[in-house]
Write a protein that holds these residues in place. Structure first.
Motif, mmCIF file in Angstrom:
data_model
loop_
_atom_site.group_PDB
_atom_site.id
_atom_site.type_symbol
_atom_site.label_atom_id
_atom_site.label_comp_id
_atom_site.label_asym_id
_atom_site.label_seq_id
_atom_site.Cartn_x
_atom_site.Cartn_y
_atom_site.Cartn_z
ATOM 1 N N UNK A 1 85.739 23.371 24.003
ATOM 2 C CA UNK A 1 84.519 22.802 24.573
ATOM 3 C C UNK A 1 84.858 21.523 25.320
ATOM 4 N N UNK A 2 84.255 21.343 26.476
ATOM 5 C CA UNK A 2 84.371 20.106 27.241
ATOM 6 C C UNK A 2 83.002 19.443 27.250
ATOM 7 N N UNK A 3 82.955 18.184 26.796
ATOM 8 C CA UNK A 3 81.705 17.431 26.767
ATOM 9 C C UNK A 3 81.875 16.190 27.630
ATOM 10 N N UNK B 1 82.097 20.310 14.441
ATOM 11 C CA UNK B 1 81.654 20.754 13.113
ATOM 12 C C UNK B 1 81.592 22.278 13.033
ATOM 13 N N UNK B 2 81.249 22.914 14.155
ATOM 14 C CA UNK B 2 81.173 24.373 14.212
ATOM 15 C C UNK B 2 82.540 25.013 14.444
ATOM 16 N N UNK B 3 83.585 24.182 14.601
ATOM 17 C CA UNK B 3 84.937 24.719 14.707
ATOM 18 C C UNK B 3 85.580 24.658 16.071
ATOM 19 N N UNK B 4 84.859 24.221 17.090
ATOM 20 C CA UNK B 4 85.437 24.156 18.439
ATOM 21 C C UNK B 4 86.432 23.001 18.540
ATOM 22 N N UNK B 5 87.433 23.167 19.380
ATOM 23 C CA UNK B 5 88.292 22.068 19.788
ATOM 24 C C UNK B 5 87.576 21.412 20.953
ATOM 25 N N UNK B 6 87.401 20.085 20.883
ATOM 26 C CA UNK B 6 86.543 19.413 21.852
ATOM 27 C C UNK B 6 87.346 18.476 22.753
ATOM 28 N N UNK B 7 87.194 18.656 24.066
ATOM 29 C CA UNK B 7 87.719 17.727 25.060
ATOM 30 C C UNK B 7 86.599 16.742 25.350
ATOM 31 N N UNK B 8 86.841 15.483 25.038
ATOM 32 C CA UNK B 8 85.844 14.425 25.197
ATOM 33 C C UNK B 8 86.100 13.699 26.504
ATOM 34 N N UNK B 9 85.091 13.561 27.336
ATOM 35 C CA UNK B 9 85.268 12.889 28.623
ATOM 36 C C UNK B 9 84.149 11.866 28.836
ATOM 37 N N UNK B 10 84.547 10.664 29.250
ATOM 38 C CA UNK B 10 83.605 9.592 29.574
ATOM 39 C C UNK B 10 84.402 8.428 30.152
ATOM 40 N N UNK B 11 83.701 7.400 30.599
ATOM 41 C CA UNK B 11 84.373 6.225 31.164
ATOM 42 C C UNK B 11 84.953 5.315 30.098
ATOM 43 N N UNK B 12 84.272 5.171 28.976
ATOM 44 C CA UNK B 12 84.666 4.206 27.957
ATOM 45 C C UNK B 12 85.710 4.812 27.017
ATOM 46 N N UNK B 13 86.976 4.490 27.277
ATOM 47 C CA UNK B 13 88.068 5.078 26.499
ATOM 48 C C UNK B 13 88.059 4.636 25.042
ATOM 49 N N UNK B 14 87.641 3.404 24.774
ATOM 50 C CA UNK B 14 87.600 2.921 23.395
ATOM 51 C C UNK B 14 86.572 3.708 22.576
ATOM 52 N N UNK C 1 79.411 21.106 28.137
ATOM 53 C CA UNK C 1 78.208 20.295 27.989
ATOM 54 C C UNK C 1 78.304 19.246 29.079
ATOM 55 N N UNK C 2 77.592 19.475 30.154
ATOM 56 C CA UNK C 2 77.654 18.604 31.336
ATOM 57 C C UNK C 2 76.600 17.514 31.160
ATOM 58 N N UNK C 3 76.947 16.507 30.367
ATOM 59 C CA UNK C 3 75.988 15.496 29.938
ATOM 60 C C UNK C 3 76.091 14.173 30.703
#
Length: 96
Positions: free
Chosen positions: A9-11, A28-41, A87-89
């Motif tokens: 999953x990419x969020x 929580x449902x078991x997906x491997x999640x790629x987290x993307x945003x500006x704030x790296x911390x 998830x194009x949030x």
């Protein structure tokens, strides 16, 4: 949520708010999640939270308002196999 074991999953906008909540639920449902945003911390905090709960996550800096940032992130995403859930949030607000 359905069993998402083995899914990628990419969020975008994953560092806080709705994106963060979506990322945590997907993990929580078991997906491997790629987290993307500006704030790296903040991304690192979300990734650590997922890892401490036994999930898998990788964080990627991404500014959806920057074409250069999008191109760089795209190259990095290729290293994580195919994205099966998006998830194009992330959003852009221009006030003025």
């Amino acid at each position: 949520m359905a069993d998402l074991q083995g899914k990628i999953a990419l969020v975008t906008g994953a560092s806080q708010g709705i994106g963060r909540a979506c990322a945590l639920e997907l993990a929580k449902a078991g997906a491997t999640v790629a987290l993307a945003a500006r704030n790296e911390a903040k991304l690192a905090e979300v990734a650590a939270e997922i890892a401490s709960a036994g999930g898998q996550a990788a964080a990627f800096a991404l500014d959806v308002a920057s074409e250069e940032s999008i191109k760089l992130a795209r190259k990095r995403f290729w290293t994580i196999r195919k994205v099966e859930i998006l998830v194009n949030n992330a959003g852009i607000t221009r006030t003025g």
